[in-house]
Design an enzyme around this catalytic site. Structure first.
Site, PDB file in Angstrom:
ATOM      1  CE  LYS A 117      -1.258   1.491   3.746  1.00 49.85           C
ATOM      2  NZ  LYS A 117      -1.670   1.806   5.184  1.00 49.85           N
ATOM      3  CB  THR A 118       3.828   2.299   2.142  1.00 43.60           C
ATOM      4  OG1 THR A 118       2.785   2.119   3.397  1.00 43.60           O
ATOM      5  CG2 THR A 118       4.173   3.596   2.401  1.00 43.60           C
TER       6      THR A 118
ATOM      7  CG  ASP B  22      -1.829   6.121   4.142  1.00 43.04           C
ATOM      8  OD1 ASP B  22      -2.386   4.828   3.592  1.00 43.04           O
ATOM      9  OD2 ASP B  22      -0.883   6.065   4.873  1.00 43.04           O
ATOM     10  CD  GLU B  23      -3.668   3.047   7.611  1.00 40.35           C
ATOM     11  OE1 GLU B  23      -4.710   2.062   7.400  1.00 40.35           O
ATOM     12  OE2 GLU B  23      -2.577   2.793   8.023  1.00 40.35           O
TER      13      GLU B  23
ATOM     14  CD  GLN C  52      -4.774  -3.804   7.587  1.00 39.67           C
ATOM     15  OE1 GLN C  52      -3.961  -3.545   8.385  1.00 39.67           O
ATOM     16  NE2 GLN C  52      -4.560  -4.080   6.394  1.00 39.67           N
TER      17      GLN C  52
ATOM     18  NE  ARG D 126      -0.645  -6.052  10.843  1.00 41.97           N
ATOM     19  CZ  ARG D 126      -0.662  -5.678   9.751  1.00 41.97           C
ATOM     20  NH1 ARG D 126       0.291  -4.488   9.473  1.00 41.97           N
ATOM     21  NH2 ARG D 126      -1.503  -5.619   9.031  1.00 41.97           N
TER      22      ARG D 126
END
Length: 851
Positions: free
Chosen positions: A113-114, A301-302, A332, A680
DNA sequence: GGGGTTAAGATTTTT
DNA sequence: TCTTAACCCC
């Protein structure tokens, strides 16, 4: 179900169109044709079309699952592609290259994503579609903003100074507000209150109204007001029902009064930062139009974490320019409890007409077992957009997700500690391991255990630097000097250190200030000219006020770091801690030094204050190899080779309160939290549950979390522990049938007897016989239950070393937990110390140092 | 105004 | 069970 909240359509009236001059000289893109298409139009399909002539922009052929034509088309063009596009998969590439029109990138955990976000910015810049200052890039945390800046810097070779509008929602709002403060009733130098200030202010207002602050707590009102501000509701706009809900109808009045007080103080709280900008945009279309023109491309973002206010904010800007790209993952979304609205991401394509939805489903992080476990778990949620993560990655060991049981939290800590040491023995770095807990109280048993093992750990999250008492006090002094109207800062430190200025004096100051609607400091100055205050207090007050004036005058001549030192010394604040004999005092003095050191990075004290109010956290040095311990919430966005997930028990995880307060929605959010936890892990995910847990000092037997039953059997192994003292007693529990039966529930007939009071008494009695060693403290009073003897036995033997202590009677020592004290007795390496604050304790010598 | 005692509350956390 | 904050008394 059309829009139950009714908020998605209520801003249409502020739409502004038709502008030629962007009003921000020097911001024009270098390519004359770029950025033009679609400007000023919201609903049309043409944003999707590649009207931009830039060479690398490709028309999105399919919205998702682009493994077909688009993929091949893109692959065919690989050879011409600029470097930064190399190595992106087709979907990522589509997400990068679909510049025009609204784009929602559904980025599953670990799907890059980043990378997409930063590459997209690089792409915008490289194609000349916009100048750096014309890109709005919003993140939630400062950390994310910082990381994005760093990554973009790597792309474009250093200079990200031009990216003026890359930051958190809040910092961007402050920037906008400072320019237009007057338009919403503030002055440009307004101060930003943190939650602590906010709470104190609310308390004052509740008291002033004569309400019972026990029944109607400031905290409750703060969270109520928070929920209003999260929905961008001004006092006039809050629903009648909610206005009545607080203190029998006082809700609206208190909210109004609070806002009124803030404007007198020329201050705003975090929620206001967004709310004021929304008000500004709604009431001043010309200003809005300026920003709509300025921001040619917007990235968020997010997105699953946005609240309604943030959504409206974005929506207002997007009305002028549809080039909005939101990146997020509905699975998430774990911040619903603080106002995040999953609906925002679920309804993106409805809210932003003509949106392209791109799914990133190729996972680059976890093994197939971990991914399968997480996917199966999250599939139990309803109301998701749905993604199917897949991976090619498999670790040579390819461990299954493990589930282990244990007796209680201490055994949990012991066995996790053992596993960590075993992994460490096999050459795994502690930095690659993390323990993710649901609630922070769970951390303690791990810390205790690791201290005794001598295992390096670091707690991530926890009390933040700028929230520490001494830092706040110091900051309050600075605020009094820089912002003389800052009442809350003044109140905080008038009598710190003690100067004999108590409630009585302060009350007089308050009354005058209220009557004259003037700042407290001004009122105090005025009162000192009269005889109203008793001479002793008056002189003390005069002293403080004179100091403020003196410091203010000195400001010009000296650097702000020198000034900070002068202020803290002359006020007697450092002296206060130097004289304090408690265990925390030396650390607090260190923190004050650290505070001054960190001020060096800023040009002025005012600049520093602004930074702190927006960036409550402080970079911590990474330092040595250590296991990370943190909550599941703070683990979002991180990854580790090995992840330990303790405490998977009903009531703790899913947390009872989430279930009670939010029902199924709460359960689903908990499940997403579990999903975040599992994803994670790169190579190993190890889940634990305990049969017994002490909650609020009360032992409670617990049953395994329902989430365990939601894991796919093929990818999970049940680990049986040799040293198991109870809990999951062996294979017997597996495969039990019947209603609500869990394959993790222990069926051994004696299981229940472990949780009976009698059994617990027996455990206590046994514990009383053993010297329990914990953090250098002998708690042999029988309050602590002993687990398997072998482990503790070894430990205890180690602790009682034969070697005589190198300390002698009467020496003054310092202990990290109990502070200063004098040695009154010595047995081997065990010292009896009379602590100044904590009384007499027995402590191992290695836990104290001479002082 | 300071110190001792008692009562309440004890997920998750950013800005 | 443990911590923190309010309250009461000196």
């Amino acid at each position: 179900m059309a829009d139950p909240n009714g908020y998605h359509d209520d801003i249409g009236d502020t739409f502004v169109e038709g502008f030629d001059d962007d009003g921000f000289p020097g911001d024009r893109p270098s390519r004359p044709d770029a950025g033009k298409p679609g400007a000023g139009e919201v609903s049309s399909d043409e944003h999707v079309a590649p009207s931009n002539a830039a060479a690398h922009v490709l028309a999105p052929v399919v919205a998702s699952g682009g493994g077909g034509i688009a993929a091949r088309a893109m692959a065919a063009r690989q050879s011409h592609a600029p470097d930064y596009l190399e190595g992106l998969n087709p979907e990522q590439r589509q997400a990068v290259e679909t510049l025009n029109g609204p784009v929602l990138v559904l980025a599953g955990a670990g799907t890059g994503k980043t990378r997409v976000l930063t590459t997209r910015i690089a792409h915008i810049l490289a194609t000349g579609s916009a100048q750096p200052s014309q890109i709005l890039a919003v993140t939630f945390t400062n950390k994310a903003a910082r990381e994005m800046k760093e990554r973009i810097a790597r792309f474009i070779g250093g200079n990200v100074e031009g990216m003026a509008w890359l930051g958190t929602f809040h910092s961007i709002c402050v920037k906008i507000l400072r320019r237009h403060a007057e338009l919403v009733g503030l002055k440009s130098g307004f101060s930003i209150l943190d939650t602590d200030d906010q709470l104190r202010l609310i308390k004052q207002i509740i008291r002033a109204e004569g309400l019972d602050e026990k029944r109607w707590t400031p905290k409750a009102f703060a969270s109520m007001m928070d929920s209003w501000k999260n929905r961008a509701l001004t006092p006039k706009e809050i629903p009648e029902g909610e206005a009545r809900a607080f203190a029998n109808g006082w809700g609206r009045k208190l909210y109004e009064e609070y806002q009124d007080r803030l404007s007198i103080l020329n201050a705003c709280d975090f929620g206001d930062l967004l709310l004021h900008v929304i008000t500004l945009f709604k009431t001043h279309p010309d200003v809005l139009a300026d920003y709509q023109r300025r921001f040619r491309y917007m990235l968020v973002d997010e997105y699953q974490d946005t609240n309604i206010a943030q959504y409206l904010w974005l929506r207002l800007l997007a009305q002028g320019n549809p080039n909005v790209c939101c990146v997020g993952d509905d699975d998430q979304s774990i911040y619903g409890w603080r106002g995040a609205e999953v609906d925002n991401i679920l309804r993106f394509d409805h809210d932003f007409k003509g949106a392209v939805v791109i799914r990133l489903e190729r996972n680059y992080r976890s093994t197939s077992h971990i991914l399968a476990a997480a996917s199966h778990l999250i599939s139990h949620n309803q109301g998701r957009l749905g993604k199917t993560l897949f991976t090619d990655f498999d670790d040579p060991e390819n461990d299954l997700v493990s589930v282990a049981s244990c007796w209680d939290s201490e055994e949990e800590a012991r066995s996790i500690g053992d596993e960590i040491e075993a992994l460490q023995g096999n050459g795994h770095a502690l930095n690659d391991m993390a323990i993710l807990v649901r609630a922070s109280f769970q951390m303690r048993s791990f810390e205790d255990r690791f201290v005794t093992l001598g295992l390096n750990y670091r707690v991530i999250g926890g009390p933040r630097f700028y929230e520490r008492m001494e830092i706040r006090d110091a900051m309050a002094y600075f605020r009094c000097v820089v912002q003389p109207a800052d009442d809350l800062a003044f109140e905080r430190i008038v009598n710190t250190p003690k100067r004999g200025l108590g409630d009585a004096t302060l009350k007089l100051v308050h009354e005058l200030a209220r009557a004259e609607r003037m700042p407290l400091i001004q009122a105090a100055n005025q009162l000192c000219q009269t005889e109203e205050i008793r001479p002793k207090a008056r002189n003390a007050l005069k002293d403080v006020l004179a100091s403020f004036d003196r410091w203010r005058q000195q400001m010009d001549g000296k650097s702000h770091t020198d000034m900070a030192e002068i202020i803290l010394d002359e006020s007697g604040y450092t002296e206060m801690w130097r004289l304090d004999r408690s265990a925390e005092a030396p650390g607090r003095l260190d923190n004050l030094k650290e505070l001054i050191r960190s001020m060096e990075d800023f040009e002025s004290m005012a600049g520093f204050l602004e930074h702190v109010s927006l960036v409550m956290d402080k970079d911590k040095a990474e330092g040595h190899d250590a296991v990370s311990i943190m909550t599941l919430h703070s683990a979002k966005g991180l990854e580790f080779d090995t992840v330990f997930l303790p405490g998977w028990e009903e009531g703790l995880f899913p947390h009872q309160r989430a279930l009670d307060e939010s029902g199924r929605a709460g359960l689903e959010e908990e499940r997403r939290l579990a999903y975040v936890g599992v994803t994670r892990a790169k190579k190993r995910a190890k889940i634990w549950f305990a049969s017994n847990r002490r909650i609020h000092g009360q032992w409670q037997s617990s049953i395994p979390s329902r989430f365990l039953d939601e894991l796919p059997e093929d990818h999970v192994e049940i680990v049986e522990q040799s040293s198991n003292y109870g809990g999951y007693g062996g294979g017997g529990g597996y495969g039990r049938s019947g209603m609500g039966a869990s394959r993790f529930v222990n069926q051994e007939p004696f299981q229940n007897s472990y949780s009976t009071p009698g059994w617990q008494r027996a455990q206590k009695a046994k514990a009383a016989q053993d010297a329990v060693f914990e953090r250098g403290d002998f708690r042999a009073q029988g309050t602590k239950r002993q687990g398997p003897k072998t482990i503790e036995g070894e430990l205890v033997a180690k602790s009682f070393s034969e070697a005589a202590s190198e300390f002698s009677k009467g020496e003054r020592v310092f202990h990290i937990k109990f502070g200063y004290g004098a040695i009154v007795g010595i047995e081997g390496n065990k010292l009896t110390i009379d602590f100044e604050k904590a009384g007499q304790k027995k402590v191992i010598d290695s836990f104290v140092e001479r002082h």
